[in-house]
Design an enzyme around this catalytic site. Structure first.
Site, PDB file in Angstrom:
ATOM      1  N   ASP A 162       0.822  -1.207   0.000  1.00 11.60           N
ATOM      2  CA  ASP A 162       0.000   0.000   0.000  1.00 11.60           C
ATOM      3  C   ASP A 162       0.865   1.269   0.000  1.00 11.60           C
ATOM      4  OD1 ASP A 162      -2.277   1.636   0.343  1.00 11.60           O
ATOM      5  OD2 ASP A 162      -2.106   1.510   2.528  1.00 11.60           O
ATOM      6  N   GLU A 220       3.618  -8.302   7.018  1.00 12.74           N
ATOM      7  CA  GLU A 220       2.319  -8.898   6.703  1.00 12.74           C
ATOM      8  C   GLU A 220       2.350  -9.921   5.581  1.00 12.74           C
ATOM      9  OE1 GLU A 220      -0.696  -5.906   6.228  1.00 12.74           O
ATOM     10  OE2 GLU A 220      -0.695  -5.458   8.372  1.00 12.74           O
ATOM     11  N   TYR A 241      -6.370  -3.502  12.723  1.00 11.42           N
ATOM     12  CA  TYR A 241      -7.251  -2.392  12.348  1.00 11.42           C
ATOM     13  C   TYR A 241      -8.698  -2.662  12.757  1.00 11.42           C
ATOM     14  CZ  TYR A 241      -3.244  -0.526   9.905  1.00 11.42           C
ATOM     15  OH  TYR A 241      -2.001  -0.007   9.629  1.00 11.42           O
ATOM     16  N   GLU A 283       1.419  -1.566  14.071  1.00 15.52           N
ATOM     17  CA  GLU A 283       0.522  -0.680  13.309  1.00 15.52           C
ATOM     18  C   GLU A 283      -0.857  -0.699  13.927  1.00 15.52           C
ATOM     19  OE1 GLU A 283       0.138  -1.326   9.058  1.00 15.52           O
ATOM     20  OE2 GLU A 283       2.297  -1.578   8.823  1.00 15.52           O
TER      21      GLU A 283
END
Ligand code: GCB
Length: 593
Positions: free
Chosen positions: A162, A408, A463, A498
């Site tokens: 990303d 990840e 998230y 994160e």
């Protein structure tokens, strides 16, 4: 390989500035011998910088393949008899280099340096034409990975990470001179024994000459000396390097009468003990950010002013650490971190090794992550080399306390374990002194991840409340706590590497709803409540320091907006809340000392 430096026996020249440049839109540069004569149809391009946004044309963003750079370099007449080399700090992603039309070297890997010996090719007192073909193509056999698809409108680059695939000569280029007999490499490992500091060094000399080592304190006083290619230096009443206290000694290595090299040395230890992360035997808690090298117009080009400002903002907010998400950062960044006691988690560019993320939103769909035709044994060789080059470059930086070998990746499958298990060994063999880990994704939650067993430290990105149950923070709090309590049973330190929410500066609401400044603040506070309840959590690094460029897409508004600062480094409301929390923690730690 050592980074060039100026000292009594060495000289270097920065080759930065405006180079001649041409995009190879039709992929004909090699066939047509563009390196054989001065580059025709060239425009100017800044070095260091990404070329993409400088061009102000769609092709800058769409281009897949080669870009050609060229410059004329005068070799000083006084360099006769010297070894002459050119050192590239970062060419993203693949470089082939010509001198006066003849290939002199190449390098794969966009974020680690390489050096090419030009002795005999570059004539002292004469000019040499340097040509660099910079290929930005990502495939399943590059790090990071990607895939090129053919369309009716030409080639398109797809990838699963990303951030925008910025390309170009991203950091300084150096012309360097030394004696042919020279120090080629040095490894420094430090230890503490009570109040005594121990510095073990191992030097590699190209040629036949004796090595003498002198360690000086920051005032320039000699504190220890040794001779031989390997040795141990002991420092009485040591001033250790510590978070917030970047005290550096200087190790001078003299090679016969012909060469010398000066290396800053921070004396410290790093160790994992149960769920504690220890620096100099003291528990350390990471507070800070995952970052990006990303600046408007310049892209991933290194810029000293931005670097200094970013570190000033880190200090302002009370951060004590960063992660070099998702690739090795400029060597200047690590120098600064060393000198100011900022703790660094150092990451390879192995990002996007996961076809499950975002249901293909970021990349292309319909691929299997690990297979003969996708990420395979050749990818692993390239990945291993990326790990070795990262460690080779950064092993002597005291600020680096933990290696992250990937961000990840798919980590819940047998294929993942087969791919990754040897890579943990590669990293530990390259550096037996630092903990090793990788960053886990939600697709491999606690109990399903097959790689956490190989990690010394659990690093997790989550998230909840953003990508899952967006906007519902009470649910997010439960989900996060449940999962983290699971991870805490592993008996290893956990760093939340994160957590964050996209936020448009200036968007407000009384009831915090996604994309508002209030929501970002509430989101972070929710996570912090959970962290403060779980002992094994030893770190919180917010995603992300500043907004950054990504490929265009329905989930991104002019890039990724999870920055606590905007892309031009203005604070969003969450910055003030973080500052309050982190500065209070800092003060409490100080008081406890
Ligand atoms: C992640 C990735 C990071 C992304 C971020 C996001 O998990 O590690 O590269 O930018 O999420 O904002 O989606």
């Amino acid at each position: 390989m050592l980074r060039p430096q100026d000292n009594a026996k060495r000289e270097r020249r920065r080759l930065d500035g405006l180079w001649r440049f041409r995009l190879d839109v039709d992929g004909v540069g090699r066939r047509d011998g563009w390196a054989e004569r001065p580059l025709e149809g060239a425009r100017q391009m800044a070095v260091p910088a990404s070329y993409n946004d400088i061009l102000a044309e769609p092709i800058g963003r769409l281009h897949v393949g080669s870009a050609w750079y060229e410059t004329d370099v005068w070799i000083p007449a006084g360099w006769a008899g010297r070894r002459i080399a050119v050192y590239f700090e970062s060419v993203t992603h693949h470089a082939t280099v010509w001198a006066d039309g003849a290939v002199v070297g190449e390098h794969t890997g966009g974020y680690t340096p390489f050096e090419i010996d030009l002795t005999g090719v570059a004539v002292p007192g004469a000019v040499v034409r340097l040509t660099v073909e910079v290929d930005n193509t990502l495939t399943f056999q590059t790090i990071p990975i990607g895939v090129v698809v053919d369309t009716a409108h030409g080639k398109r680059q797809r990838y699963w990470h990303d951030f925008f695939n910025y390309s170009g000569i991203h950091r300084s280029v150096w012309l360097a001179a030394s004696d042919p007999v020279r120090l080629d490499d040095v490894t420094v490992v430090t230890d503490l024994d009570g109040t005594t500091g121990i510095v073990r060094y191992a030097a590699r000399v190209d040629g036949d000459a004796d090595v003498r080592a002198t360690l000086r304190d920051s005032a320039g006083a000699v504190v220890a000396e040794a001779s031989g290619a390997e040795g141990v230096l002991e420092v009485a009443d040591v001033h250790a390097w510590a978070p917030g206290d970047g005290y550096l000694y200087e190790l001078a290595l003299e090679v016969g009468a012909v060469d010398e090299y000066r290396l800053p040395v921070g004396i410290r230890t790093v160790r994992v003990d149960g769920t504690r992360f220890l620096i100099n035997g003291e528990p350390f808690r990471f507070r800070g950010f995952a970052m990006h090298e990303d600046i408007a117009v310049i892209g991933k080009g290194h810029n000293d002013a931005y670097m200094l400002h970013d570190f000033a903002l880190l200090e302002w907010i009370g951060a004590n650490s960063i992660r070099t998400s998702h690739y090795p950062y400029s060597e200047e960044v690590l120098d600064y971190a060393d000198r100011h006691g900022i703790v660094v988690i150092d990451e390879t560019a192995a990002v996007g090794l996961n076809m499950g993320i975002g249901g293909g939103v970021f990349g292309a769909q319909g691929y299997e992550t690990y297979s003969e035709s996708t990420i395979n044994a050749s990818t692993r060789d390239v990945h291993a080399q990326a790990i070795r080059e990262l460690v080779a470059r950064d092993k002597n930086h005291p600020s680096v306390v933990l290696w992250s070998i990937a961000n990840e990746p798919e980590s819940h499958t047998e294929a993942a374990e087969e791919y990754f298990a040897p890579l943990f060994d590669v990293c530990r063999n390259a550096d037996p002194t630092r903990p090793v880990g990788f960053v886990n994704v939600v697709l491999a939650p606690h109990g399903e991840c097959r790689l956490a067993q190989y990690s010394d430290v659990i690093m997790i990105n989550r998230y909840y409340g953003w990508y899952h149950d967006p906007g519902d923070l009470p649910i997010a709090e439960d989900q996060l706590e449940a999962e983290l309590r699971g991870w805490a049973t592993e008996g290893k330190p956990i760093i939340m590497t994160e957590y964050g929410a996209d936020t448009m500066p200036g968007l407000h609401s009384v009831i915090p709803s996604p994309w508002t400044e209030e929501f970002q603040t509430e989101f972070l506070a929710t996570y912090h409540r959970v962290f403060d309840r779980i002992e094994a959590i030893v770190g919180e690094q917010v995603w992300v320091f500043a907004d950054f460029a990504t490929t265009g897409g329905t989930m991104r508004v002019g890039g990724n907006r999870k920055g606590v600062f905007t892309r031009d480094r203005q604070p969003k409301a969450a910055a003030f809340a973080l500052r309050e929390r982190w500065r209070a923690k800092m003060d409490a730690e100080e008081a406890a000392r």
